[in-house]
Write a protein that holds these residues in place. Structure first.
Motif, PDB file in Angstrom:
ATOM      1  N   ILE A 262       0.668   9.042   6.251  1.00 28.01           N
ATOM      2  CA  ILE A 262       1.178   8.037   7.197  1.00 28.01           C
ATOM      3  C   ILE A 262       0.184   7.851   8.347  1.00 28.01           C
ATOM      4  O   ILE A 262      -0.132   6.723   8.739  1.00 28.01           O
ATOM      5  CB  ILE A 262       2.565   8.442   7.743  1.00 28.01           C
ATOM      6  CG1 ILE A 262       3.571   8.598   6.599  1.00 28.01           C
ATOM      7  CG2 ILE A 262       3.082   7.395   8.732  1.00 28.01           C
ATOM      8  CD1 ILE A 262       4.890   9.244   7.010  1.00 28.01           C
ATOM      9  N   LEU A 263      -0.339   8.970   8.857  1.00 27.11           N
ATOM     10  CA  LEU A 263      -1.308   8.902   9.957  1.00 27.11           C
ATOM     11  C   LEU A 263      -2.596   8.212   9.504  1.00 27.11           C
ATOM     12  O   LEU A 263      -3.151   7.375  10.225  1.00 27.11           O
ATOM     13  CB  LEU A 263      -1.601  10.317  10.465  1.00 27.11           C
ATOM     14  CG  LEU A 263      -2.562  10.445  11.648  1.00 27.11           C
ATOM     15  CD1 LEU A 263      -2.069   9.647  12.848  1.00 27.11           C
ATOM     16  CD2 LEU A 263      -2.753  11.907  12.022  1.00 27.11           C
ATOM     17  N   TYR A 265      -2.909   6.014   7.167  1.00 21.50           N
ATOM     18  CA  TYR A 265      -2.671   4.572   7.010  1.00 21.50           C
ATOM     19  C   TYR A 265      -2.569   3.890   8.375  1.00 21.50           C
ATOM     20  O   TYR A 265      -3.036   2.755   8.556  1.00 21.50           O
ATOM     21  CB  TYR A 265      -1.416   4.306   6.183  1.00 21.50           C
ATOM     22  CG  TYR A 265      -1.254   2.843   5.868  1.00 21.50           C
ATOM     23  CD1 TYR A 265      -2.095   2.220   4.944  1.00 21.50           C
ATOM     24  CD2 TYR A 265      -0.312   2.064   6.533  1.00 21.50           C
ATOM     25  CE1 TYR A 265      -1.994   0.867   4.668  1.00 21.50           C
ATOM     26  CE2 TYR A 265      -0.198   0.708   6.268  1.00 21.50           C
ATOM     27  CZ  TYR A 265      -1.050   0.113   5.328  1.00 21.50           C
ATOM     28  OH  TYR A 265      -0.967  -1.231   5.079  1.00 21.50           O
ATOM     29  N   LYS A 266      -1.961   4.576   9.334  1.00 16.36           N
ATOM     30  CA  LYS A 266      -1.827   4.011  10.686  1.00 16.36           C
ATOM     31  C   LYS A 266      -3.218   3.742  11.290  1.00 16.36           C
ATOM     32  O   LYS A 266      -3.442   2.731  11.954  1.00 16.36           O
ATOM     33  CB  LYS A 266      -1.051   4.970  11.582  1.00 16.36           C
ATOM     34  CG  LYS A 266      -0.702   4.395  12.963  1.00 16.36           C
ATOM     35  CD  LYS A 266       0.160   5.379  13.745  1.00 16.36           C
ATOM     36  CE  LYS A 266       0.568   4.818  15.101  1.00 16.36           C
ATOM     37  NZ  LYS A 266       1.544   3.730  15.000  1.00 16.36           N
ATOM     38  N   SER A 287       4.511   4.360   9.534  1.00 19.20           N
ATOM     39  CA  SER A 287       3.280   4.307  10.334  1.00 19.20           C
ATOM     40  C   SER A 287       3.449   3.399  11.553  1.00 19.20           C
ATOM     41  O   SER A 287       2.827   3.621  12.592  1.00 19.20           O
ATOM     42  CB  SER A 287       2.099   3.834   9.477  1.00 19.20           C
ATOM     43  OG  SER A 287       2.192   2.443   9.221  1.00 19.20           O
TER      44      SER A 287
END
Length: 329
Positions: A262-263, A265-266, A287
């Motif tokens: 998630i991080l 992708y963020k 995200s």
């Protein structure tokens, strides 16, 4: 039992051992260090097989009488040191299996090779007994210590051995092996490689483990639905998983990889970098909702939970504290 060419990765270690054979500069004592599943035994056996091969090359021929004996586990000059007690290797094990036999010349080869697995289990007395042998070995003797932790050895043992440390394989190498050899799908291979952290033996175990598949499904459900569950519901869910013999450390590994995705992708907005590509929609949504500070707190909470569980703190309390941070962020 593989030769050097059949062992994936560890090029530096293989090159060192092959060069020792080619230049006739084989040491009397080696320590091969690496995690369980990284290939310590395969490398030791490839080295022994090559040294005992009648053809005398830098790869075993697999066809001569000596190679066939090694492959059948019946070569008289290859000794696997065993131990009675599961938790330790005592001085009697070293005396009876190494000291009392090492002065007997090889039966059929130039070398007489001893492989001692789980060498970190040697008591101090056992190490001192082995030290006497390593200090004045006969010319034909080769002792190979296999260990997950060489720091436990006496400094005098370390100083008299050639130390070879195995490094993790690249994820791409592990992934390719799983796809080509075990015929795993590309998506699954990426997940297994990420969990294995460069350990091929672990990757193979994960890819063929029903328990891992169950853990994966359960944790995926939990991560996707976490925001809509109460803390007590989440705890009950995890308790059920543990009662079904799920490995709590693997569950924490899953959480770390999930939030790492998630991080990632963020920061990048690149779904090709994701491990959990099939969960793109959930990852994209999370995200956007979680701040960078929130991610840092969550990852720190997972690390703290791991430390607390290793220290035998109350399991439910450790997990509850971690899950509270996840819910808040």
């Amino acid at each position: 039992m593989p030769g050097f060419q059949d062992i994936l990765g560890h090029e530096g270690v293989k090159e060192h051992l092959i060069n020792a054979i080619d230049t006739n500069k084989v040491s009397h004592a080696y320590i091969i260090t690496g995690e369980e599943g990284m290939g310590r035994k395969s490398l030791a056996h490839a080295f022994a097989l090559t040294l005992l091969c009648e053809k005398g090359g830098s790869e075993p021929c697999m066809k001569c009488h000596a190679c066939k004996q090694v492959l059948a586990g019946s070569h008289p000059d290859l000794i696997h040191v065993t131990h009675e007690k599961p938790g330790s290797i005592g001085v009697d094990d070293i005396r009876e299996q190494i000291q009392d036999t090492i002065m007997i010349r090889p039966y059929s080869s130039y070398y007489k090779i001893y492989i001692l697995d789980e060498a970190e289990k040697m008591t101090v007395q056992a190490q001192n007994a082995l030290l006497k042998t390593i200090e004045e070995p006969p010319s034909y003797a080769v002792i190979i210590l296999l260990t997950t932790n060489q720091d436990i050895f006496l400094p005098t043992i370390l100083s008299r051995c050639v130390q070879l440390k195995l490094k993790p394989l690249r994820d791409s190498v592990v992934k390719e092996y799983l796809i080509n050899t075990l015929h795993v799908s590309e998506h699954q291979a990426a997940v297994y490689a990420a969990f294995a952290r460069g350990n091929l033996g672990r990757a193979i175990h994960i890819a063929t483990s029903e328990e891992f598949q169950e853990m994966y499904k359960g944790m995926l459900f939990l991560m996707v639905h976490l925001k809509n569950m109460t803390i007590s519901e989440i705890l009950d869910y995890i308790k059920t998983m543990i009662e079904e013999n799920m490995d709590i450390n693997e569950c924490l590994d899953f959480m770390q990889l999930w939030y790492r995705d998630i991080l990632m992708y963020k920061v990048t907005r690149d779904m090709n970098l994701l491990i959990f590509k099939n969960e793109y929609n959930s990852i994209n949504e999370m995200s956007e909702k979680c701040s960078y500070d929130g991610f840092e707190k969550i990852l720190q909470a997972i690390d703290k939970a791991r430390v607390r569980l290793d220290a035998n703190v109350n399991r439910d309390l450790a997990l509850e504290l971690m899950l509270l941070v996840m819910k808040e962020n």
